[in-house]
Design a protein around this motif. Structure first.
Motif, PDB file in Angstrom:
ATOM      1  N   GLY A  69       0.806  -1.225   0.000  1.00 50.14           N
ATOM      2  CA  GLY A  69       0.000   0.000   0.000  1.00 50.14           C
ATOM      3  C   GLY A  69       0.837   1.272   0.000  1.00 50.14           C
ATOM      4  N   PRO A  70       0.587   2.213  -0.923  1.00 49.41           N
ATOM      5  CA  PRO A  70       1.329   3.481  -0.931  1.00 49.41           C
ATOM      6  C   PRO A  70       1.147   4.284   0.349  1.00 49.41           C
ATOM      7  N   TRP A  71       0.092   4.022   1.112  1.00 54.29           N
ATOM      8  CA  TRP A  71      -0.149   4.724   2.376  1.00 54.29           C
ATOM      9  C   TRP A  71       0.763   4.222   3.499  1.00 54.29           C
ATOM     10  N   GLN A  72       1.457   3.109   3.282  1.00 58.97           N
ATOM     11  CA  GLN A  72       2.209   2.454   4.348  1.00 58.97           C
ATOM     12  C   GLN A  72       3.590   3.085   4.498  1.00 58.97           C
ATOM     13  N   LEU A  73       3.978   3.402   5.741  1.00 57.21           N
ATOM     14  CA  LEU A  73       5.345   3.849   5.983  1.00 57.21           C
ATOM     15  C   LEU A  73       6.305   2.735   5.564  1.00 57.21           C
ATOM     16  N   GLY A  74       7.269   3.087   4.729  1.00 57.58           N
ATOM     17  CA  GLY A  74       8.196   2.068   4.236  1.00 57.58           C
ATOM     18  C   GLY A  74       7.669   1.284   3.056  1.00 57.58           C
ATOM     19  N   HIS A  75       6.603   1.777   2.416  1.00 58.01           N
ATOM     20  CA  HIS A  75       6.056   1.096   1.232  1.00 58.01           C
ATOM     21  C   HIS A  75       7.166   0.797   0.224  1.00 58.01           C
ATOM     22  N   SER A  76       7.121  -0.389  -0.342  1.00 58.48           N
ATOM     23  CA  SER A  76       8.157  -0.769  -1.299  1.00 58.48           C
ATOM     24  C   SER A  76       7.581  -1.678  -2.362  1.00 58.48           C
ATOM     25  N   SER A  77       8.394  -1.992  -3.347  1.00 55.95           N
ATOM     26  CA  SER A  77       7.973  -2.912  -4.391  1.00 55.95           C
ATOM     27  C   SER A  77       7.881  -4.325  -3.837  1.00 55.95           C
ATOM     28  N   ALA A  78       7.238  -5.199  -4.602  1.00 59.45           N
ATOM     29  CA  ALA A  78       7.126  -6.587  -4.180  1.00 59.45           C
ATOM     30  C   ALA A  78       8.506  -7.220  -4.036  1.00 59.45           C
ATOM     31  N   ALA A  79       9.404  -6.920  -4.969  1.00 57.77           N
ATOM     32  CA  ALA A  79      10.741  -7.516  -4.918  1.00 57.77           C
ATOM     33  C   ALA A  79      11.511  -7.051  -3.689  1.00 57.77           C
ATOM     34  N   ALA A  80      11.435  -5.752  -3.394  1.00 58.95           N
ATOM     35  CA  ALA A  80      12.170  -5.222  -2.243  1.00 58.95           C
ATOM     36  C   ALA A  80      11.589  -5.763  -0.941  1.00 58.95           C
ATOM     37  N   TYR A  81      10.262  -5.802  -0.849  1.00 60.93           N
ATOM     38  CA  TYR A  81       9.660  -6.345   0.376  1.00 60.93           C
ATOM     39  C   TYR A  81       9.987  -7.821   0.520  1.00 60.93           C
ATOM     40  N   ALA A  82       9.886  -8.573  -0.558  1.00 55.69           N
ATOM     41  CA  ALA A  82      10.129 -10.019  -0.492  1.00 55.69           C
ATOM     42  C   ALA A  82      11.537 -10.303   0.015  1.00 55.69           C
ATOM     43  N   GLU A  83      12.511  -9.528  -0.434  1.00 58.08           N
ATOM     44  CA  GLU A  83      13.876  -9.747   0.026  1.00 58.08           C
ATOM     45  C   GLU A  83      14.015  -9.431   1.514  1.00 58.08           C
ATOM     46  N   ARG A  84      13.382  -8.333   1.949  1.00 58.52           N
ATOM     47  CA  ARG A  84      13.426  -7.958   3.368  1.00 58.52           C
ATOM     48  C   ARG A  84      12.750  -9.025   4.225  1.00 58.52           C
ATOM     49  N   ALA A  85      11.616  -9.518   3.765  1.00 59.72           N
ATOM     50  CA  ALA A  85      10.896 -10.548   4.507  1.00 59.72           C
ATOM     51  C   ALA A  85      11.689 -11.852   4.543  1.00 59.72           C
ATOM     52  N   ALA A  86      12.318 -12.208   3.432  1.00 63.69           N
ATOM     53  CA  ALA A  86      13.086 -13.455   3.380  1.00 63.69           C
ATOM     54  C   ALA A  86      14.285 -13.400   4.318  1.00 63.69           C
ATOM     55  N   VAL A  87      14.994 -12.272   4.324  1.00 61.34           N
ATOM     56  CA  VAL A  87      16.146 -12.128   5.215  1.00 61.34           C
ATOM     57  C   VAL A  87      15.700 -12.228   6.675  1.00 61.34           C
ATOM     58  N   THR A  88      14.597 -11.553   7.002  1.00 64.44           N
ATOM     59  CA  THR A  88      14.085 -11.584   8.382  1.00 64.44           C
ATOM     60  C   THR A  88      13.629 -12.984   8.762  1.00 64.44           C
ATOM     61  N   ALA A  89      12.888 -13.633   7.885  1.00 66.08           N
ATOM     62  CA  ALA A  89      12.370 -14.973   8.171  1.00 66.08           C
ATOM     63  C   ALA A  89      13.509 -15.966   8.372  1.00 66.08           C
ATOM     64  N   ALA A  90      14.516 -15.906   7.515  1.00 64.27           N
ATOM     65  CA  ALA A  90      15.637 -16.841   7.633  1.00 64.27           C
ATOM     66  C   ALA A  90      16.365 -16.652   8.960  1.00 64.27           C
TER      67      ALA A  90
ATOM     68  N   MET B  86      -6.464  -3.834  -5.227  1.00 69.28           N
ATOM     69  CA  MET B  86      -5.124  -3.315  -5.473  1.00 69.28           C
ATOM     70  C   MET B  86      -4.690  -3.678  -6.896  1.00 69.28           C
ATOM     71  N   PRO B  87      -4.063  -2.750  -7.612  1.00 64.58           N
ATOM     72  CA  PRO B  87      -3.654  -3.065  -8.993  1.00 64.58           C
ATOM     73  C   PRO B  87      -2.629  -4.187  -9.077  1.00 64.58           C
ATOM     74  N   THR B  88      -1.933  -4.446  -7.964  1.00 65.90           N
ATOM     75  CA  THR B  88      -0.916  -5.502  -7.954  1.00 65.90           C
ATOM     76  C   THR B  88      -1.446  -6.818  -7.399  1.00 65.90           C
ATOM     77  N   PHE B  89      -2.751  -6.905  -7.108  1.00 66.30           N
ATOM     78  CA  PHE B  89      -3.297  -8.131  -6.527  1.00 66.30           C
ATOM     79  C   PHE B  89      -3.005  -9.312  -7.446  1.00 66.30           C
ATOM     80  N   GLY B  90      -2.496 -10.364  -6.888  1.00 63.46           N
ATOM     81  CA  GLY B  90      -2.135 -11.559  -7.657  1.00 63.46           C
ATOM     82  C   GLY B  90      -0.668 -11.555  -8.018  1.00 63.46           C
ATOM     83  N   THR B  91      -0.217 -10.502  -8.717  1.00 60.13           N
ATOM     84  CA  THR B  91       1.195 -10.436  -9.078  1.00 60.13           C
ATOM     85  C   THR B  91       2.067 -10.206  -7.845  1.00 60.13           C
ATOM     86  N   TRP B  92       1.555  -9.418  -6.882  1.00 57.97           N
ATOM     87  CA  TRP B  92       2.301  -9.213  -5.627  1.00 57.97           C
ATOM     88  C   TRP B  92       2.482 -10.543  -4.904  1.00 57.97           C
ATOM     89  N   GLU B  93       1.393 -11.289  -4.730  1.00 57.47           N
ATOM     90  CA  GLU B  93       1.460 -12.575  -4.035  1.00 57.47           C
ATOM     91  C   GLU B  93       2.440 -13.513  -4.736  1.00 57.47           C
TER      92      GLU B  93
END
Length: 500
Positions: free
Chosen positions: A180-201, A222-229
């Motif tokens: 969501g563009p309203w979210q502090l720290g909003h990022s692309s799917a790729a950037a978020y996925a990398e951050r989440a993967a590093v944290t999860a690992a 959301m315009p990215t629904f499906g592709t984001w997931e």
């Protein structure tokens, strides 16, 4: 109801066994937003307050509601939150600006208070991590503080703060609504996925058995629904257990359409489940990732849009204090039916939120807390926790729009029948074939209905819309009843043990 209301026959029969209703399907959500925490969960000056400052009457209603798990502290709030602000001596905690909701956060309620509140309420804590403006190091710090027994600076700080035993939080959300563009720290799917993967690992190095929830779409529009997931899950599928998704439903003036909101939820959950299956096949992963529908509700946000442009920073303002109607309650009931119908793919669901802020419970200073209309279908369906879920097939004529889900207790000794009539004009004469369950008698039947679909409960009239006895008949294994337009009902049927 008016006995002269036009009625249409609806024949229902159990159609298939879906799966088991995970008790976590009956979760809720508490965010540092408005009076959800301060004045909702936590009100030291209230006549009902516990020694810890928790509102006792709210705790009683939470137990009655049947909530099993609560997600905290956000929501949008978490993406700017430093968990360290909310621990330690209260008089030393900082006051901060919350940019998500444009309020002042006193930090007198934090992680330790939330976990203690969960123990009082008998619910499981589900902690969200700041992966907006926060990072993996901050997440690992909170994990160590909460779950490590002792002998390190952070775990010893928890002990010194009054919690000698580890909180042992098992469910962790890797951020919130990062799409969501309203979210502090909003990022692309790729950037978020990398951050989440590093944290999860990193979290799995601490405890491989933790359950981790990765962020999916904040709405199906959301315009990215499906592709984001797809992009996020492709990077994280072997590191996480659940994929989050959020959805809200709005009455935009067409009541008949609003009452069919569960059709949209059915499609939404089907699409998310299909995306998970696609990624699993494409990556050849053997990990069984399920859906965490950790924000859902009905919500009329018109008043919020009017107030938000004029908002100034203040502490615990009145934000999103929705006054729910009978029609809202019927929609909530049908959304719960949809969640049950997806019990094979949805493992967690959290109605947003719990108290005051778009919640089923309301609380005013110095007045007893009360149940909103939406409280009643949730409390009824929550009794199906752990049950086997049976979908139903319907044959309807004459304009009826009835929906039904049947659940059967683990021992097969009783079934719960959850029904709704979504029609605005036509009553439904229901005939439900239960012969497969060997029904013996109707133990309890209740109807939520009022002549005006816009009827509400208030602090001065908290029982205007409440469940009342419903006439039923059980003949030769068929349950018969009548549902007026815009109504919800639950029937408990005693069955021969092991009837299915």
């Amino acid at each position: 109801m008016d006995d002269h209301t036009p009625a249409a026959p609806v024949r229902l029969r159990p159609a298939r066994r879906i799966g088991t209703a995970n008790p976590r399907l009956f979760g809720s959500f508490v965010e540092h937003l408005g009076r959800g925490v301060y004045g909702g969960l936590y009100a030291p000056g209230d006549p009902s307050a516990t020694p810890e400052g928790f509102r006792g009457d709210v705790l009683e209603l939470v137990r009655e509601l049947g909530v099993t798990v609560v997600r905290y502290p956000g929501g949008n709030f978490v993406s700017g939150y430093d968990w360290r602000d909310g621990v330690g001596p209260r008089d030393a905690r900082p006051r901060r600006l919350d940019l998500a909701w444009k309020t002042v956060e006193p930090n007198t309620f934090g992680t330790d208070e939330f976990v203690a509140w969960c123990r009082h309420a008998g619910v499981e804590p589900m902690l969200a991590l700041n992966l907006g403006l926060g990072d993996a190091r901050s997440a690992l710090g909170l994990l160590e503080y909460a779950n490590h027994p002792g002998g390190t600076t952070l775990s010893d700080a928890r002990v010194a703060n009054g919690s000698p035993e580890p909180h042992d939080v098992r469910l962790w959300c890797l951020g919130n609504e990062a799409d969501g563009p309203w979210q502090l720290g909003h990022s692309s799917a790729a950037a978020y996925a990398e951050r989440a993967a590093v944290t999860a690992a990193a979290m799995r190095r601490f405890d491989p058995a933790l359950e981790l929830v990765v962020v999916g779409s904040s709405h199906e529009r959301m315009p990215t629904f499906g592709t984001w997931e797809r992009e996020v899950l492709t990077r994280t599928i072997d590191l996480v257990d659940h994929l989050s998704c959020h959805i809200y439903f709005y009455d935009e003036g067409d009541r008949a359409r609003f009452l069919r909101s569960s059709d949209m939820l059915d499609r939404f959950l089907d699409d998310v489940a299909a995306t998970i299956a696609h990624v699993r096949a494409a990556t050849r992963s053997e990990r069984d990732v399920s859906i965490s529908l950790d924000e859902w509700n009905v919500w009329n946000y018109t008043s919020y849009d009017e107030i938000e442009p004029r908002r100034v920073f203040e502490e615990a303002p009145r934000i999103l204090e929705e006054q729910y109607t009978l029609a809202d309650a019927v929609v909530v009931g049908t959304l719960l039916q949809s969640i049950l119908r997806h019990a094979d793919v949805v493992a967690i669901a959290a109605m947003a939120q719990l108290v005051n802020v778009i919640g089923p419970i309301r609380a005013e200073p110095g007045r007893p807390a009360w149940r909103q209309t939406t409280f009643h279908p949730f409390a009824a369906v929550a009794r199906s926790a752990g049950h086997t879920v049976l979908d139903t097939a319907a044959d309807a004529t004459g304009g009826a729009d009835a929906t039904c889900v049947v659940t059967v207790s683990p021992g097969g000794d009783h079934a719960l029948v959850h029904l709704a009539n979504r029609s605005t004009t036509t009553a439904a004469d229901i005939a439900l074939d239960l012969r497969e369950l060997a029904p013996r008698s109707v133990e309890h039947a209740e109807l939520l209905w009022a002549p005006d679909p816009a009827a509400t409960n208030t602090v001065d009239d908290p029982d205007a819309v409440v469940p009342r006895p419903l006439d039923t008949r059980l003949d030769d294994g068929t349950l018969a009843l009548r549902l007026p337009p815009v109504s919800w009902a639950t029937v408990r049927v005693r069955c021969a043990t092991g009837g299915r």
